[in-house]
Design a protein around this motif. Structure first.
Motif, PDB file in Angstrom:
ATOM      1  N   LYS A   1       0.840  -1.205   0.000  1.00  0.00           N
ATOM      2  CA  LYS A   1       0.000   0.000   0.000  1.00  0.00           C
ATOM      3  C   LYS A   1       0.868   1.245   0.000  1.00  0.00           C
ATOM      4  O   LYS A   1       0.541   2.234  -0.609  1.00  0.00           O
ATOM      5  CB  LYS A   1      -0.876   0.003   1.239  1.00  0.00           C
ATOM      6  CG  LYS A   1      -1.956  -1.024   1.137  1.00  0.00           C
ATOM      7  CD  LYS A   1      -3.240  -0.427   1.650  1.00  0.00           C
ATOM      8  CE  LYS A   1      -4.388  -1.361   1.425  1.00  0.00           C
ATOM      9  NZ  LYS A   1      -4.307  -2.520   2.302  1.00  0.00           N
TER      10      LYS A   1
ATOM     11  N   TYR B   1      -8.829  -2.187 -13.172  1.00  0.00           N
ATOM     12  CA  TYR B   1      -7.452  -1.802 -13.504  1.00  0.00           C
ATOM     13  C   TYR B   1      -7.076  -2.664 -14.694  1.00  0.00           C
ATOM     14  O   TYR B   1      -6.796  -3.854 -14.503  1.00  0.00           O
ATOM     15  CB  TYR B   1      -6.504  -2.087 -12.344  1.00  0.00           C
ATOM     16  CG  TYR B   1      -6.802  -1.306 -11.076  1.00  0.00           C
ATOM     17  CD1 TYR B   1      -6.401   0.021 -10.951  1.00  0.00           C
ATOM     18  CD2 TYR B   1      -7.469  -1.910 -10.024  1.00  0.00           C
ATOM     19  CE1 TYR B   1      -6.657   0.732  -9.791  1.00  0.00           C
ATOM     20  CE2 TYR B   1      -7.725  -1.203  -8.862  1.00  0.00           C
ATOM     21  CZ  TYR B   1      -7.320   0.117  -8.759  1.00  0.00           C
ATOM     22  OH  TYR B   1      -7.580   0.821  -7.602  1.00  0.00           O
TER      23      TYR B   1
ATOM     24  N   VAL C   1      -8.223  -6.319 -14.720  1.00  0.00           N
ATOM     25  CA  VAL C   1      -8.579  -6.725 -13.345  1.00  0.00           C
ATOM     26  C   VAL C   1      -9.795  -5.945 -12.866  1.00  0.00           C
ATOM     27  O   VAL C   1      -9.787  -4.708 -12.872  1.00  0.00           O
ATOM     28  CB  VAL C   1      -7.401  -6.457 -12.368  1.00  0.00           C
ATOM     29  CG1 VAL C   1      -7.787  -6.819 -10.934  1.00  0.00           C
ATOM     30  CG2 VAL C   1      -6.158  -7.196 -12.802  1.00  0.00           C
TER      31      VAL C   1
ATOM     32  N   ALA D   1     -11.369  -4.969  -9.808  1.00  0.00           N
ATOM     33  CA  ALA D   1     -11.082  -4.933  -8.363  1.00  0.00           C
ATOM     34  C   ALA D   1     -12.368  -4.840  -7.556  1.00  0.00           C
ATOM     35  O   ALA D   1     -12.485  -5.429  -6.490  1.00  0.00           O
ATOM     36  CB  ALA D   1     -10.171  -3.754  -8.046  1.00  0.00           C
TER      37      ALA D   1
ATOM     38  N   PRO E   1     -10.914 -10.835   2.722  1.00  0.00           N
ATOM     39  CA  PRO E   1      -9.536 -11.301   2.614  1.00  0.00           C
ATOM     40  C   PRO E   1      -8.714 -10.396   1.703  1.00  0.00           C
ATOM     41  O   PRO E   1      -9.254  -9.499   1.044  1.00  0.00           O
ATOM     42  CB  PRO E   1      -9.676 -12.702   2.023  1.00  0.00           C
ATOM     43  CG  PRO E   1     -10.988 -12.696   1.315  1.00  0.00           C
ATOM     44  CD  PRO E   1     -11.864 -11.709   2.026  1.00  0.00           C
ATOM     45  N   SER E   2      -7.425 -10.651   1.662  1.00  0.00           N
ATOM     46  CA  SER E   2      -6.536  -9.882   0.816  1.00  0.00           C
ATOM     47  C   SER E   2      -7.007  -9.960  -0.640  1.00  0.00           C
ATOM     48  O   SER E   2      -7.361 -11.033  -1.131  1.00  0.00           O
ATOM     49  CB  SER E   2      -5.126 -10.469   0.953  1.00  0.00           C
ATOM     50  OG  SER E   2      -4.251  -9.715   0.184  1.00  0.00           O
ATOM     51  N   GLY E   3      -7.049  -8.827  -1.283  1.00  0.00           N
ATOM     52  CA  GLY E   3      -7.436  -8.792  -2.693  1.00  0.00           C
ATOM     53  C   GLY E   3      -8.940  -8.754  -2.932  1.00  0.00           C
ATOM     54  O   GLY E   3      -9.385  -8.785  -4.078  1.00  0.00           O
ATOM     55  N   SER E   4      -9.744  -8.631  -1.864  1.00  0.00           N
ATOM     56  CA  SER E   4     -11.201  -8.655  -2.059  1.00  0.00           C
ATOM     57  C   SER E   4     -11.756  -7.295  -2.486  1.00  0.00           C
ATOM     58  O   SER E   4     -12.944  -7.199  -2.808  1.00  0.00           O
ATOM     59  CB  SER E   4     -11.898  -9.130  -0.780  1.00  0.00           C
ATOM     60  OG  SER E   4     -11.563  -8.281   0.304  1.00  0.00           O
ATOM     61  N   GLY E   5     -10.918  -6.254  -2.455  1.00  0.00           N
ATOM     62  CA  GLY E   5     -11.372  -4.961  -2.962  1.00  0.00           C
ATOM     63  C   GLY E   5     -11.640  -3.915  -1.887  1.00  0.00           C
ATOM     64  O   GLY E   5     -12.108  -2.812  -2.198  1.00  0.00           O
ATOM     65  N   LYS E   6     -11.305  -4.210  -0.635  1.00  0.00           N
ATOM     66  CA  LYS E   6     -11.591  -3.275   0.473  1.00  0.00           C
ATOM     67  C   LYS E   6     -10.928  -1.919   0.251  1.00  0.00           C
ATOM     68  O   LYS E   6     -11.569  -0.882   0.335  1.00  0.00           O
ATOM     69  CB  LYS E   6     -11.064  -3.831   1.816  1.00  0.00           C
ATOM     70  CG  LYS E   6     -11.489  -5.218   2.148  1.00  0.00           C
ATOM     71  CD  LYS E   6     -10.900  -5.680   3.467  1.00  0.00           C
ATOM     72  CE  LYS E   6      -9.390  -5.866   3.482  1.00  0.00           C
ATOM     73  NZ  LYS E   6      -8.893  -6.985   2.679  1.00  0.00           N
ATOM     74  N   SER E   7      -9.600  -1.958  -0.031  1.00  0.00           N
ATOM     75  CA  SER E   7      -8.874  -0.692  -0.195  1.00  0.00           C
ATOM     76  C   SER E   7      -9.423   0.089  -1.364  1.00  0.00           C
ATOM     77  O   SER E   7      -9.503   1.324  -1.310  1.00  0.00           O
ATOM     78  CB  SER E   7      -7.391  -0.936  -0.466  1.00  0.00           C
ATOM     79  OG  SER E   7      -6.845  -1.684   0.538  1.00  0.00           O
ATOM     80  N   THR E   8      -9.779  -0.621  -2.420  1.00  0.00           N
ATOM     81  CA  THR E   8     -10.257   0.070  -3.618  1.00  0.00           C
ATOM     82  C   THR E   8     -11.559   0.813  -3.317  1.00  0.00           C
ATOM     83  O   THR E   8     -11.721   1.979  -3.710  1.00  0.00           O
ATOM     84  CB  THR E   8     -10.421  -0.922  -4.787  1.00  0.00           C
ATOM     85  OG1 THR E   8      -9.184  -1.608  -4.958  1.00  0.00           O
ATOM     86  CG2 THR E   8     -10.782  -0.207  -6.069  1.00  0.00           C
TER      87      THR E   8
ATOM     88  N   GLU F   1      -6.904  -0.181   7.492  1.00  0.00           N
ATOM     89  CA  GLU F   1      -6.191  -1.165   8.328  1.00  0.00           C
ATOM     90  C   GLU F   1      -5.216  -0.498   9.304  1.00  0.00           C
ATOM     91  O   GLU F   1      -4.014  -0.792   9.287  1.00  0.00           O
ATOM     92  CB  GLU F   1      -5.448  -2.170   7.439  1.00  0.00           C
ATOM     93  CG  GLU F   1      -6.370  -2.830   6.430  1.00  0.00           C
ATOM     94  CD  GLU F   1      -6.121  -4.319   6.271  1.00  0.00           C
ATOM     95  OE1 GLU F   1      -5.648  -4.960   7.228  1.00  0.00           O
ATOM     96  OE2 GLU F   1      -6.423  -4.834   5.194  1.00  0.00           O
TER      97      GLU F   1
HETATM   98  N1  LIG Z   1      -3.330  -0.036  -8.931  1.00  0.00           N
HETATM   99  C1  LIG Z   1      -3.697  -1.290  -9.226  1.00  0.00           C
HETATM  100  N2  LIG Z   1      -3.397  -1.851 -10.411  1.00  0.00           N
HETATM  101  C2  LIG Z   1      -3.784  -3.103 -10.729  1.00  0.00           C
HETATM  102  N3  LIG Z   1      -4.508  -3.898  -9.904  1.00  0.00           N
HETATM  103  C3  LIG Z   1      -4.836  -3.403  -8.707  1.00  0.00           C
HETATM  104  C4  LIG Z   1      -4.453  -2.080  -8.297  1.00  0.00           C
HETATM  105  N4  LIG Z   1      -4.934  -1.875  -7.043  1.00  0.00           N
HETATM  106  C5  LIG Z   1      -5.568  -3.010  -6.690  1.00  0.00           C
HETATM  107  N5  LIG Z   1      -5.524  -3.928  -7.683  1.00  0.00           N
HETATM  108  C6  LIG Z   1      -6.112  -5.279  -7.665  1.00  0.00           C
HETATM  109  O1  LIG Z   1      -7.468  -5.144  -7.300  1.00  0.00           O
HETATM  110  C7  LIG Z   1      -7.857  -6.182  -6.420  1.00  0.00           C
HETATM  111  C8  LIG Z   1      -8.383  -5.598  -5.132  1.00  0.00           C
HETATM  112  O2  LIG Z   1      -7.322  -4.934  -4.468  1.00  0.00           O
HETATM  113  P1  LIG Z   1      -7.513  -4.171  -3.081  1.00  0.00           P
HETATM  114  O3  LIG Z   1      -6.184  -3.596  -2.692  1.00  0.00           O
HETATM  115  O4  LIG Z   1      -8.669  -3.261  -3.167  1.00  0.00           O
HETATM  116  O5  LIG Z   1      -7.880  -5.390  -2.114  1.00  0.00           O
HETATM  117  P2  LIG Z   1      -7.837  -5.452  -0.535  1.00  0.00           P
HETATM  118  O6  LIG Z   1      -9.026  -6.253  -0.120  1.00  0.00           O
HETATM  119  O7  LIG Z   1      -7.709  -4.103   0.045  1.00  0.00           O
HETATM  120  O8  LIG Z   1      -6.528  -6.297  -0.288  1.00  0.00           O
HETATM  121  P3  LIG Z   1      -5.395  -6.132   0.854  1.00  0.00           P
HETATM  122  O9  LIG Z   1      -6.074  -6.474   2.157  1.00  0.00           O
HETATM  123  O10 LIG Z   1      -4.360  -7.136   0.465  1.00  0.00           O
HETATM  124  O11 LIG Z   1      -4.917  -4.734   0.777  1.00  0.00           O
HETATM  125  C9  LIG Z   1      -6.641  -7.077  -6.253  1.00  0.00           C
HETATM  126  O12 LIG Z   1      -6.735  -8.135  -7.170  1.00  0.00           O
HETATM  127  C10 LIG Z   1      -5.492  -6.160  -6.596  1.00  0.00           C
HETATM  128  O13 LIG Z   1      -4.388  -6.879  -7.084  1.00  0.00           O
END
Ligand SMILES: Nc1ncnc2c1ncn2[C@@H]1O[C@H](COP(=O)(O)OP(=O)(O)OP(=O)(O)O)[C@@H](O)[C@H]1O
Length: 399
Positions: free
Chosen positions: A3, A53, A56, A58, A77-84, A203
């Motif tokens: 991040k 993206y 992808v 997200a 979980p990791s990669g589920s899209g929370k941060s996005t 987080e």
């Molecule tokens: N800038 C980006 N470019 C390409 N793919 C992205 C980008 N940001 C996020 N992704 C992809 O989008 C999906 C969701 O990512 P995101 O960071 O929102 O998940 P997350 O739930 O917050 O995960 P984590 O807990 O690991 O941070 C993932 O597959 C990630 O690889």
């Protein structure tokens, strides 16, 4: 990518506050009542949010509403899209589709994208994001820089905010002279000092160890509620989510798969995924023996178990099923009490008593509570409360 590497905005120390809110925010600091403060907390409405993206996806079609002054935790979980989702609400990312409203203002929509600094919000990051060359007080005061306040007043407000997070005596220290927990408290003070109506948390506890996490979690809940702000907080930790939230949104591969109170999600998860992600003592496979309303009876190798059916429709008897058992549902049976036969594999002291791992025919259960330690290898019985059991059908068996 971490991040830290992907964060492009805001710069450390910048408060994401609308200039128009300056007078309001300052009047809050000058003794405005909590009710008046809560009036400024926006209702957050996300509708049909999608973010891609390249190839992808997200976030796919997420819609949710957070009422003013409520605390939403997005869990997944990791990669589920929370941060996005969070970054879209902050204005750091531009949605590919959908709309976001903060209070009466559409901040994202067709041909609309308000930058973060015009959204009247503050954000706390996982990695604190403090300016290393500024003292704790200067870091907090920096959040008020854009406001037309005397320097002395900014200092006073910063000191007050540091007092609120328990760092009144460390205002002069630089981030490098503070522990991780103290640095995150400075970041929290910085997010609260401007009294924005919306506070976002990415987080914030994940770099801290267990004791500090718990203490700061309690303080975040209390301070945000005291301020009356609307809060959105993301985490992959179910215990943290349940402890903090008024309402939890569970994300799975970019989709919001459940939205409800912690109690609703624990008692009636929308799917086996949600049940697993929000904590299980174990799973036992079997076949469906009967369905009575919402309750299903499953014959497992260890014995017959009843639980809430996690499927609509009318599955037939003999269908393959999985009983998902919540930790709160299992305890060692007392002498002479019935239960599932098993053997102790592990015993761990937890302060309030002991938790055992018990091997049963066809599976094992963790978190089996007992007031006293039962030695490894001992034959025991396990009591399983149907109120903490969920029955999931194997995919091929759903109708
Ligand atoms: N800038 C980006 N470019 C390409 N793919 C992205 C980008 N940001 C996020 N992704 C992809 O989008 C999906 C969701 O990512 P995101 O960071 O929102 O998940 P997350 O739930 O917050 O995960 P984590 O807990 O690991 O941070 C993932 O597959 C990630 O690889």
């Amino acid at each position: 990518m971490t991040k830290t590497m992907t964060r492009r905005w805001p710069l450390p120390g910048r408060a994401l506050a609308a200039p128009a809110a300056v007078a309001d925010a300052v009047s809050a600091q000058r003794g405005e009542s909590p009710g008046q403060q809560a009036d400024r907390a926006p209702r957050v409405a996300v509708d049909g949010l999608r973010k891609t993206y390249g190839a992808v996806e997200a976030v796919s079609d997420v819609s949710l509403v957070v009422e003013p002054g409520r605390f939403l935790v997005l869990l997944g979980p990791s990669g589920s899209g929370k941060s996005t989702v969070l970054r879209c609400i902050a204005g750091i990312e531009v949605p590919s589709r959908g709309s976001i409203r903060l209070g009466g203002t559409m901040v994202d929509g067709p041909d609309i994208h308000l930058p973060p600094e015009r959204r009247d919000l503050a954000m706390v990051f996982q990695d604190y994001a403090l300016w290393p060359h500024l003292s704790a007080e200067q870091n907090v005061a920096f959040a008020l820089k854009r406001r037309s306040l005397e320097r002395a007043e900014r200092r006073r407000l910063a000191r007050e905010a540091l007092e609120r997070v328990g760092l009144g005596d460390k205002a002069a220290r630089f981030p490098g002279e503070l522990s991780g927990g103290e640095q995150q408290r400075v970041a929290l003070a910085r997010a609260l000092v401007a009294r924005t109506g919306l506070v976002l948390f990415d987080e914030p506890l994940s770099n801290l160890d267990a004791d500090l996490r718990e203490q700061l979690r309690i303080d975040i809940g209390a301070l945000v509620r005291d301020q009356g702000a609307t809060a959105i907080y993301i985490t992959h930790d179910q215990a943290e989510a349940f402890a903090l939230a008024d309402v939890v949104g569970v994300l799975e591969r970019g989709r919001l798969v459940q939205f409800g109170t912690p109690e609703e999600i624990y008692r009636a998860p929308a799917s086996a995924f949600v049940a697993r992600f929000t904590g299980l003592a174990g799973e036992l496979a079997g076949t469906l023996a009967d369905v009575r309303g919402e309750q299903a009876v499953v014959q497992t190798a260890a014995g017959t178990l009843t639980g809430r059916l996690l499927a609509s429709g009318r599955p037939g008897r003999g269908a393959s099923a999985e009983v998902l058992v919540r930790p709160s549902a299992v305890r060692l049976a007392a002498e002479g009490e019935p239960g599932l036969d098993g053997e102790v594999l592990d015993a761990a002291f937890r302060g309030w008593g002991y938790e055992h791992v018990v091997a049963l025919a066809g599976g094992r259960l963790r978190n089996v509570a007992a007031p006293a330690r039962v030695p490894v290898g001992r034959r025991v019985r396990v009591q399983v409360d149907p109120a903490g059991c969920l029955v999931a059908l194997r995919p091929a068996e759903r109708r």
